[in-house]
Design an enzyme around this catalytic site. Structure first.
Site, mmCIF file in Angstrom:
data_model
loop_
_atom_site.group_PDB
_atom_site.id
_atom_site.type_symbol
_atom_site.label_atom_id
_atom_site.label_comp_id
_atom_site.label_asym_id
_atom_site.label_seq_id
_atom_site.Cartn_x
_atom_site.Cartn_y
_atom_site.Cartn_z
ATOM 1 C CE LYS A 1 -2.483 1.793 3.631
ATOM 2 N NZ LYS A 1 -3.655 2.064 4.496
ATOM 3 C CG ASP B 1 -1.201 5.556 13.074
ATOM 4 O OD1 ASP B 1 -0.824 6.599 13.653
ATOM 5 O OD2 ASP B 1 -1.957 5.579 12.089
HETATM 6 P P1 NAD Z 1 -9.536 12.554 11.637
HETATM 7 O O1 NAD Z 1 -8.582 13.656 11.340
HETATM 8 O O2 NAD Z 1 -10.757 12.413 10.812
HETATM 9 O O3 NAD Z 1 -9.996 12.658 13.181
HETATM 10 C C1 NAD Z 1 -9.068 12.936 14.188
HETATM 11 C C2 NAD Z 1 -9.684 12.613 15.536
HETATM 12 O O4 NAD Z 1 -8.708 12.909 16.558
HETATM 13 C C3 NAD Z 1 -10.910 13.456 15.866
HETATM 14 O O5 NAD Z 1 -11.748 12.712 16.724
HETATM 15 C C4 NAD Z 1 -10.281 14.638 16.594
HETATM 16 O O6 NAD Z 1 -11.215 15.332 17.412
HETATM 17 C C5 NAD Z 1 -9.244 13.912 17.424
HETATM 18 N N1 NAD Z 1 -8.148 14.800 17.840
HETATM 19 C C6 NAD Z 1 -7.442 15.678 17.107
HETATM 20 N N2 NAD Z 1 -6.509 16.288 17.867
HETATM 21 C C7 NAD Z 1 -6.645 15.770 19.117
HETATM 22 C C8 NAD Z 1 -5.967 15.982 20.341
HETATM 23 N N3 NAD Z 1 -4.960 16.860 20.457
HETATM 24 N N4 NAD Z 1 -6.354 15.264 21.421
HETATM 25 C C9 NAD Z 1 -7.367 14.358 21.338
HETATM 26 N N5 NAD Z 1 -8.043 14.108 20.198
HETATM 27 C C10 NAD Z 1 -7.682 14.804 19.104
HETATM 28 O O7 NAD Z 1 -8.664 11.225 11.621
HETATM 29 P P2 NAD Z 1 -9.134 9.720 11.386
HETATM 30 O O8 NAD Z 1 -8.977 9.372 9.958
HETATM 31 O O9 NAD Z 1 -10.447 9.476 12.053
HETATM 32 O O10 NAD Z 1 -7.959 8.938 12.152
HETATM 33 C C11 NAD Z 1 -7.890 8.967 13.575
HETATM 34 C C12 NAD Z 1 -6.563 8.376 14.004
HETATM 35 O O11 NAD Z 1 -6.498 7.014 13.641
HETATM 36 C C13 NAD Z 1 -5.335 9.039 13.385
HETATM 37 O O12 NAD Z 1 -4.352 9.196 14.391
HETATM 38 C C14 NAD Z 1 -4.874 8.043 12.340
HETATM 39 O O13 NAD Z 1 -3.498 8.126 12.078
HETATM 40 C C15 NAD Z 1 -5.253 6.751 13.029
HETATM 41 N N6 NAD Z 1 -5.422 5.584 12.142
HETATM 42 C C16 NAD Z 1 -4.975 4.390 12.599
HETATM 43 C C17 NAD Z 1 -5.128 3.271 11.806
HETATM 44 C C18 NAD Z 1 -4.665 1.931 12.310
HETATM 45 O O14 NAD Z 1 -4.628 0.981 11.542
HETATM 46 N N7 NAD Z 1 -4.380 1.795 13.564
HETATM 47 C C19 NAD Z 1 -5.726 3.368 10.544
HETATM 48 C C20 NAD Z 1 -6.207 4.612 10.124
HETATM 49 C C21 NAD Z 1 -6.059 5.719 10.944
#
Ligand code: NAD
Length: 321
Positions: A67, A222
């Site tokens: 990916k 992550d």
């Molecule tokens: P997004 O930008 O749509 O949402 C971000 C979220 O984090 C929102 O709920 C926001 O309010 C919150 N946020 C932002 N700053 C913050 C802070 N300082 N303190 C607490 N909360 C805060 O992002 P998304 O696409 O929903 O992704 C969320 C997270 O998941 C990201 O960190 C992304 O990297 C991670 N992710 C992980 C995987 C995995 O496989 N583990 C896959 C995709 C995304």
């Protein structure tokens, strides 16, 4: 060679397909039949972008590929999603390119499938309240997938940006679950299963707020430096993960590891639970925690399903290279 668009992925890959593909590849990783290659991630010094590759080979499922994509913070202003990715699948017998598959929708469903696999295998069977920490792009996918794993009666939710919560409330409403925005202490006191899916860099849920018997799926951390829960909570829990090497370095466990609260040996691959070589939860009072770091093999697994279903349904474009 097949081209499978984002729209086609949405049409052909459902939550149950993603669940089966992710559960199966976690199983193959634990039994040594599938492995992830080292991840490349670079700040390219243009458009403030982070770009990289996640790749691997599933010898059991015969899926080889990568990916490619990353994070372009300026995309919102162009009407595009900030996270962009594309999956490339290769024939493991010949190395020829088999398929190009849109990776944005698949990233969300495979991430939701990972936490729902953890809920299926680790949450108490009588879990009734689902707690959501986070309300961004991924959160709705997480909520829909989790809701299919237990007979939840209610969703309690908290988000750093409260204005984002009503959108998540709409998802709960669509699937017929009452939804309440609460403070974090109340969320911990009520929830039997907690999913965290944020980009936080500080702990949002503290150990003393979480009930005995809770299952947590920490899905947001992550990258090195990100953090969603108290390291003391990680230390108090029985910890499971998709890949131990990622959990200890870029996952939620990185902080409990660097504080010396736990060691690598305290973390179990979720695949061992799926394969029956680890019992998983052993009591109703145990706190279980799934550290979902996100591995390339998850992406390849769902992309392979998308390519197969799109081809079967005549929805893939055939191109001669
Ligand atoms: P997004 O930008 O749509 O949402 C971000 C979220 O984090 C929102 O709920 C926001 O309010 C919150 N946020 C932002 N700053 C913050 C802070 N300082 N303190 C607490 N909360 C805060 O992002 P998304 O696409 O929903 O992704 C969320 C997270 O998941 C990201 O960190 C992304 O990297 C991670 N992710 C992980 C995987 C995995 O496989 N583990 C896959 C995709 C995304």
């Amino acid at each position: 060679m097949l081209i499978v668009s984002e729209e086609t992925c949405k049409e052909v890959v459902g939550r149950s397909d993603a669940f089966a593909a992710v559960e199966s590849v976690f199983s193959a990783m634990a039994s040594g039949d599938a492995y992830n290659f080292p991840v490349i991630r670079e700040a390219i010094g243009h458009a403030d972008a982070l770009y990289g590759f996640k790749s691997g080979f599933d010898r059991a499922g015969l899926v080889l590929g990568l990916k490619s994509g990353g994070y372009w913070p300026g995309n919102m202003d162009r009407g595009l999603t900030n996270h962009q990715s594309t999956v490339f699948l290769f024939d493991p017998d010949t190395g020829q390119l088999q398929a190009l598959v849109g990776g944005n929708y698949l990233t969300a469903v495979r991430t939701a499938a990972a936490s729902s696999v953890s809920i299926a295998h680790l949450a108490r069977k009588d879990a009734k309240v689902l707690g959501m920490v986070g309300a961004g792009h991924q959160a709705g996918f997480q909520l829909r997938a989790a809701a299919e794993q237990r007979d939840f009666e209610k969703v309690v939710a908290w988000n750093f940006h409260p204005d984002m919560l009503p959108k998540l409330g709409t998802v709960a409403e669509e699937i017929g679950l009452p939804f309440e925005a609460v403070e974090r202490e109340q969320l911990g006191a009520e929830a039997d299963v907690i999913i965290s899916i944020t980009s936080a860099h500080d702990p949002l849920m503290m150990k003393d707020w979480v009930k005995p018997g809770t299952h947590l799926a920490c899905m947001g951390t992550d990258t090195k430096g990100k953090q969603e829960v108290d390291p003391e909570l990680v230390a108090a829990a029985t910890v499971f993960t998709d890949e131990i090497a990622q959990s200890t370095t870029i996952g939620e466990a990185q902080h409990a590891i660097s504080n010396g609260l736990i060691s690598d040996a305290d973390i179990t691959s979720i695949g061992d639970v799926i394969n029956g070589t680890h019992p998983g939860r052993t009591s109703d009072s145990e706190i279980t925690l799934f550290d979902g770091t996100g591995v390339g093999l998850q992406d390849l697994a769902v992309a392979s399903v998308a390519a197969r279903l799109a081809q079967e349904g005549g929805q893939a474009q055939q191109v001669q290279l």
